[in-house]
Design an enzyme around this catalytic site. Structure first.
Site, PDB file in Angstrom:
ATOM      1  N   LYS A  54      -7.393  -0.528  11.749  1.00 39.72           N
ATOM      2  CA  LYS A  54      -6.756  -0.996  10.526  1.00 39.72           C
ATOM      3  C   LYS A  54      -5.553  -0.114  10.198  1.00 39.72           C
ATOM      4  O   LYS A  54      -4.514  -0.597   9.734  1.00 39.72           O
ATOM      5  CB  LYS A  54      -7.760  -0.987   9.379  1.00 39.72           C
ATOM      6  N   HIS A  69      -2.715  10.351   0.256  1.00 35.99           N
ATOM      7  CA  HIS A  69      -2.635   8.967  -0.201  1.00 35.99           C
ATOM      8  C   HIS A  69      -2.632   8.896  -1.718  1.00 35.99           C
ATOM      9  O   HIS A  69      -1.841   8.165  -2.314  1.00 35.99           O
ATOM     10  CB  HIS A  69      -3.815   8.173   0.351  1.00 35.99           C
ATOM     11  N   ASP A 128       4.014 -14.164  12.286  1.00 42.16           N
ATOM     12  CA  ASP A 128       2.659 -14.544  11.897  1.00 42.16           C
ATOM     13  C   ASP A 128       1.734 -13.334  12.002  1.00 42.16           C
ATOM     14  O   ASP A 128       1.206 -13.025  13.070  1.00 42.16           O
ATOM     15  CB  ASP A 128       2.174 -15.675  12.804  1.00 42.16           C
ATOM     16  N   GLU A 171       0.817  -1.213   0.000  1.00 39.84           N
ATOM     17  CA  GLU A 171       0.000   0.000   0.000  1.00 39.84           C
ATOM     18  C   GLU A 171       0.851   1.262   0.000  1.00 39.84           C
ATOM     19  O   GLU A 171       1.710   1.438   0.876  1.00 39.84           O
ATOM     20  CB  GLU A 171      -0.932   0.010   1.223  1.00 39.84           C
TER      21      GLU A 171
END
Length: 431
Positions: A270, A384, A286, A86
């Site tokens: 998030k 972004h 993990d 991203e």
């Protein structure tokens, strides 16, 4: 390996080519040639190694590996590898770390690396009596679990205690769950606690008179918590159009919505994981376990909420804190089988799993600060999309030097779209 004197501040890194960046980082961090090469991603994970890692291997799948700079955690500089697709994530974390750096960077602390093994017991007519019998056999259960891992015991780890939880009602009747609380040291710990659970299961059946079903670790590592914090002077948040105090207040107000509204909290958290997951992936840990634990922890009160808290101190400084379970390891699993993961750990030069977890949590806090700052100022989409413009140009068919030229043009036009990028390329072809 890096040293305590290595700086995470690298001037002009964004203007370098990848090879030059890697060479600079390798020199600053004192990396051996094999580690520097592993970070390049060039034929690092051979099919022979990949075939031993998972089943039905047909190839490998790559992500860009970036480097977050400017991080100071507990007074020490860190160069932080981040594997992520991203745009804006690495840049945002590095920029916030630079702002925090002026005030001493991030502080972080962690509890002991305790993981839980769960042993489910069914078919009980006296679940509370069974609980009492298990607690009475606490020492025997701990000793039996520890007999399976003398190496861990020698390192100071091992099963330290037990808990017994009774669920009087469930869809299948009364249920009892025994927890083994295991100090896994520098491992993530899944294999260790699962083995211990398997070992004690027959004795648990003998003590309780019930039937053991599940014997498995829990990814809600709520006894393995990292707390990261940062203090930023209001002046450091000043922009061309907003006073720093306004930005700080905007960050606090944006966080307030995540504290009370699960719809906002999901996106808010998030954003935190945007910083954490890439470090977890880069170091061969993990990320699914970390994600599961983080979101379960966010809902531990019965209502899903923000993992961070942002406040204004008496002197006007912005204060941010993050509490999060972090089951990370530096031994075992992909951290030792994947050459790039080994190189990433060499680059960070962490000496324990707790240190790795603390740095990773600091990156998550930085990423959250970056997202909230953007929301409180120009909005998240503008920044972004500026960084996303290169991807748009490539999608439109730009190659070579046209990629940056088209990206800059569509940003300047305020139309960061594939259609606009294609129009520019078509106009070039016609001229």
């Amino acid at each position: 390996m890096t040293t305590d004197t290595t700086s995470s501040r690298i001037e002009g890194m964004r203007d370098m080519e990848p090879q030059a960046r890697r060479a600079t980082v390798a020199q600053m961090a004192g990396l051996k040639a094999s580690s520097a090469e592993a970070l390049s991603g060039a034929a690092v994970l051979g099919l022979d190694v990949a075939n031993c890692m998972i089943e039905n291997v047909i190839g490998t799948f790559e992500l860009p590996l970036g480097l977050a700079t400017n991080f100071v955690v507990n007074g020490r500089d860190y160069l932080v590898p981040m594997a992520v697709e991203e745009p804006s994530v690495v840049a945002a974390a590095s920029y916030m770390a630079r702002i925090a750096r002026a005030g001493g960077g991030f502080q972080a602390s962690s509890t002991m690396p305790i993981m839980r093994a769960q042993i489910q017991v069914l078919g009980l007519t006296d679940p509370f009596g069974a609980r009492a019998r298990l607690l009475a056999e606490r020492d025997a259960l701990v000793e039996m679990a520890n007999a399976k891992d003398t190496v861990l015991i020698g390192l100071g780890g091992g099963c330290k205690d037990i808990e017994v939880h009774v669920f009087p009602e469930s869809p299948i009747g009364a249920m009892l769950v025994l927890h083994l609380l295991v100090d896994v040291r520098d491992a993530m710990g899944a294999n260790t606690v699962n083995t211990m659970a398997e070992t004690v299961a027959p004795y648990v059946e003998k003590i309780t008179g019930g039937t053991v079903r599940l014997r498995i670790l829990s990814n809600l590592a709520d006894k393995r918590i990292v707390t990261a914090s940062v203090r930023v002077a209001a002046d450091a948040l000043t922009t061309q159009t907003l006073d720093g105090a306004e930005v700080a207040q905007g960050i606090v107000e944006a966080c307030a919505l995540a504290l009370i509204d699960p719809y906002r909290a999901a996106t808010h958290n998030k954003g935190i994981m945007n910083g954490i997951d890439p470090v977890v992936v880069a170091t061969g840990n993990d990320w699914r376990a970390i994600e599961a634990g983080a979101h379960a922890f966010a809902a531990r009160s019965g209502r899903y909420t923000s993992l961070t808290r942002w406040e204004i101190a008496k002197d006007g400084a912005l204060m941010g804190t993050l509490d999060i379970p972090m089951a990370m390891g530096i031994v075992g699993g992909a951290t030792r089988t994947h050459p790039a993961a080994q190189a990433a750990l060499d680059l960070m030069a962490v000496s324990s799993a707790q240190e790795l977890a603390e740095v990773t949590a600091a990156v998550g806090l930085a990423q959250n600060m970056a997202a909230l700052r953007a929301l409180a100022t120009e909005g998240i989409q503008r920044g972004h999309m500026t960084l996303h413009a290169r991807n748009i140009a490539i999608t439109a068919g730009a190659t070579g030097g046209d990629i940056d030229r088209v990206a800059k043009a569509i940003v300047a036009a305020g139309d960061v779209s594939v259609a606009q990028a294609k129009r520019l390329l078509e106009a070039d072809n016609m001229s």
